[in-house]
Design a protein around this motif. Structure first.
Motif, PDB file in Angstrom:
ATOM      1  N   UNK A  11       0.838  -1.200   0.000  1.00 56.23           N
ATOM      2  CA  UNK A  11       0.000   0.000   0.000  1.00 56.23           C
ATOM      3  C   UNK A  11       0.874   1.252   0.000  1.00 56.23           C
ATOM      4  N   UNK A  12       1.940   1.252   0.786  1.00 57.51           N
ATOM      5  CA  UNK A  12       2.817   2.420   0.837  1.00 57.51           C
ATOM      6  C   UNK A  12       3.467   2.709  -0.498  1.00 57.51           C
ATOM      7  N   UNK A  13       3.890   1.650  -1.210  1.00 59.65           N
ATOM      8  CA  UNK A  13       4.544   1.845  -2.506  1.00 59.65           C
ATOM      9  C   UNK A  13       3.546   2.269  -3.580  1.00 59.65           C
ATOM     10  N   UNK A  14       2.402   1.571  -3.655  1.00 62.25           N
ATOM     11  CA  UNK A  14       1.434   1.833  -4.723  1.00 62.25           C
ATOM     12  C   UNK A  14       0.670   3.136  -4.477  1.00 62.25           C
ATOM     13  N   UNK A  15       0.065   3.257  -3.300  1.00 67.93           N
ATOM     14  CA  UNK A  15      -0.746   4.441  -3.006  1.00 67.93           C
ATOM     15  C   UNK A  15       0.140   5.672  -2.803  1.00 67.93           C
ATOM     16  N   UNK A  16       1.242   5.506  -2.065  1.00 70.45           N
ATOM     17  CA  UNK A  16       2.148   6.639  -1.878  1.00 70.45           C
ATOM     18  C   UNK A  16       2.733   7.134  -3.190  1.00 70.45           C
ATOM     19  N   UNK A  17       3.107   6.193  -4.085  1.00 71.74           N
ATOM     20  CA  UNK A  17       3.612   6.596  -5.392  1.00 71.74           C
ATOM     21  C   UNK A  17       2.557   7.307  -6.209  1.00 71.74           C
ATOM     22  N   UNK A  18       1.305   6.832  -6.154  1.00 68.20           N
ATOM     23  CA  UNK A  18       0.229   7.465  -6.903  1.00 68.20           C
ATOM     24  C   UNK A  18      -0.051   8.874  -6.381  1.00 68.20           C
ATOM     25  N   UNK A  19      -0.032   9.054  -5.071  1.00 66.66           N
ATOM     26  CA  UNK A  19      -0.237  10.390  -4.507  1.00 66.66           C
ATOM     27  C   UNK A  19       0.854  11.340  -4.983  1.00 66.66           C
ATOM     28  N   UNK A  20       2.090  10.879  -5.004  1.00 67.17           N
ATOM     29  CA  UNK A  20       3.191  11.717  -5.475  1.00 67.17           C
ATOM     30  C   UNK A  20       3.024  12.070  -6.944  1.00 67.17           C
ATOM     31  N   UNK A  21       2.622  11.088  -7.761  1.00 67.86           N
ATOM     32  CA  UNK A  21       2.422  11.341  -9.191  1.00 67.86           C
ATOM     33  C   UNK A  21       1.289  12.344  -9.413  1.00 67.86           C
ATOM     34  N   UNK A  22       0.205  12.194  -8.683  1.00 63.74           N
ATOM     35  CA  UNK A  22      -0.909  13.133  -8.806  1.00 63.74           C
ATOM     36  C   UNK A  22      -0.475  14.549  -8.444  1.00 63.74           C
ATOM     37  N   UNK A  23       0.254  14.670  -7.344  1.00 65.59           N
ATOM     38  CA  UNK A  23       0.694  15.996  -6.910  1.00 65.59           C
ATOM     39  C   UNK A  23       1.705  16.593  -7.889  1.00 65.59           C
ATOM     40  N   UNK A  24       2.671  15.797  -8.324  1.00 64.92           N
ATOM     41  CA  UNK A  24       3.663  16.298  -9.270  1.00 64.92           C
ATOM     42  C   UNK A  24       3.049  16.704 -10.592  1.00 64.92           C
ATOM     43  N   UNK A  25       2.105  15.919 -11.078  1.00 60.81           N
ATOM     44  CA  UNK A  25       1.399  16.245 -12.323  1.00 60.81           C
ATOM     45  C   UNK A  25       0.632  17.556 -12.169  1.00 60.81           C
ATOM     46  N   UNK A  26      -0.034  17.738 -11.034  1.00 61.79           N
ATOM     47  CA  UNK A  26      -0.790  18.969 -10.800  1.00 61.79           C
ATOM     48  C   UNK A  26       0.135  20.189 -10.742  1.00 61.79           C
ATOM     49  N   UNK A 123       4.057   6.081 -16.411  1.00 63.41           N
ATOM     50  CA  UNK A 123       4.284   4.767 -15.793  1.00 63.41           C
ATOM     51  C   UNK A 123       5.739   4.552 -15.388  1.00 63.41           C
ATOM     52  N   UNK A 124       6.743   4.860 -16.238  1.00 62.77           N
ATOM     53  CA  UNK A 124       8.138   4.688 -15.783  1.00 62.77           C
ATOM     54  C   UNK A 124       8.461   5.512 -14.542  1.00 62.77           C
ATOM     55  N   UNK A 125       7.989   6.753 -14.526  1.00 62.65           N
ATOM     56  CA  UNK A 125       8.214   7.580 -13.345  1.00 62.65           C
ATOM     57  C   UNK A 125       7.470   7.066 -12.131  1.00 62.65           C
ATOM     58  N   UNK A 126       6.245   6.581 -12.344  1.00 60.67           N
ATOM     59  CA  UNK A 126       5.453   6.027 -11.253  1.00 60.67           C
ATOM     60  C   UNK A 126       6.149   4.825 -10.634  1.00 60.67           C
ATOM     61  N   UNK A 127       6.668   3.940 -11.480  1.00 60.74           N
ATOM     62  CA  UNK A 127       7.363   2.755 -10.976  1.00 60.74           C
ATOM     63  C   UNK A 127       8.634   3.150 -10.232  1.00 60.74           C
ATOM     64  N   UNK A 128       9.364   4.128 -10.761  1.00 61.79           N
ATOM     65  CA  UNK A 128      10.585   4.583 -10.093  1.00 61.79           C
ATOM     66  C   UNK A 128      10.276   5.144  -8.707  1.00 61.79           C
ATOM     67  N   UNK A 129       9.256   5.992  -8.629  1.00 62.75           N
ATOM     68  CA  UNK A 129       8.867   6.568  -7.337  1.00 62.75           C
ATOM     69  C   UNK A 129       8.361   5.482  -6.403  1.00 62.75           C
ATOM     70  N   UNK A 130       7.586   4.518  -6.947  1.00 61.23           N
ATOM     71  CA  UNK A 130       7.111   3.408  -6.127  1.00 61.23           C
ATOM     72  C   UNK A 130       8.240   2.580  -5.564  1.00 61.23           C
ATOM     73  N   UNK A 131       9.304   2.385  -6.341  1.00 58.89           N
ATOM     74  CA  UNK A 131      10.461   1.640  -5.842  1.00 58.89           C
ATOM     75  C   UNK A 131      11.164   2.406  -4.731  1.00 58.89           C
TER      76      UNK A 131
END
Length: 209
Positions: A11-26, A123-131
């Motif tokens: 959950x921390x990797x998937x949801x935390x990465x998605x939150x970061x991607x949403x914020x960075x995109x915004x 997706x590549x950035x999302x996976x990198x942040x998730x890692x």
């Protein structure tokens, strides 16, 4: 390691990465009042060491009543300023403004534009942040040490530290510490190997072609 630990990692990797991607995109694609000041606040969060936030987080968790639970460890890691910073860089490098403008002309709203166009490109950035999230949660030591009192909830990092302390007085724990240290890196290696084609592409974002 408690059975809840894999759930916290996932959950921390998937949801935390998605939150970061949403914020960075915004931050990258939307213009709104106070954007620069708010992003500057995020950058300040990058400079603050995690150990400096442990005590305030513990006091907040105690007031809410979630200390000594996995929620007290999971919720703080869902908001990662460094992940937001990386996501904005990935968004600027991977998602052309012209493509989003074409989608808006075709009648796509902001949410549909992000889901259909922005997120697949990121997706590549999302996976990198998730890692990065996965590694950070797996190696997290100070926050679980302060938040958790039940030893059955301790993650690998805290458990290995306890074993190492025991090995000083009881040398029979030394083989357990060495074996446990070797086994503890297996999930990290597996994650990096399985997702290498994504994170390798993510690390080249913004490079000169």
């Amino acid at each position: 390691m408690d059975a809840q630990q894999p759930a916290v990692l996932g959950v921390g990797a998937v949801v935390g990465g998605l939150i970061s991607v949403l914020a960075g995109y915004a931050f990258d694609k939307f213009s709104f009042k106070g954007r620069s000041a708010l992003f500057g606040f995020v950058l300040v969060g990058v400079l603050i060491p995690n150990t400096a936030t442990v005590l305030p987080l513990y006091l907040l968790a105690a007031q809410v009543g979630i200390n000594n639970t996995m929620w007290s460890v999971l919720i703080p890691v869902l908001c990662n300023p460094f992940g937001v910073y990386l996501a904005r860089i990935f968004s600027a490098g991977y998602v052309p403004d012209e493509t989003l403008e074409a989608a808006r002309v075709d009648g796509a709203g902001p949410i549909r534009t992000f889901v259909s166009i922005g997120l697949p490109m990121l997706v590549p950035g999302y996976v990198t942040i998730g890692l990065f999230q996965f590694v950070g949660i797996w190696n997290n030591f100070m926050l679980p040490l302060v938040m958790l009192q039940d030893r059955s909830l301790f993650p690998v990092s805290v458990g290995m530290s306890l074993w190492q302390g025991y090995s000083v007085a009881m040398p029979e724990y030394t083989p357990m510490v060495i074996t446990g240290s070797m086994l503890s890196i297996i999930p990290l290696v597996v994650a990096f190997v399985m997702l290498q084609r994504f994170w390798r592409a993510g690390l080249t974002a913004g490079s000169v072609k």
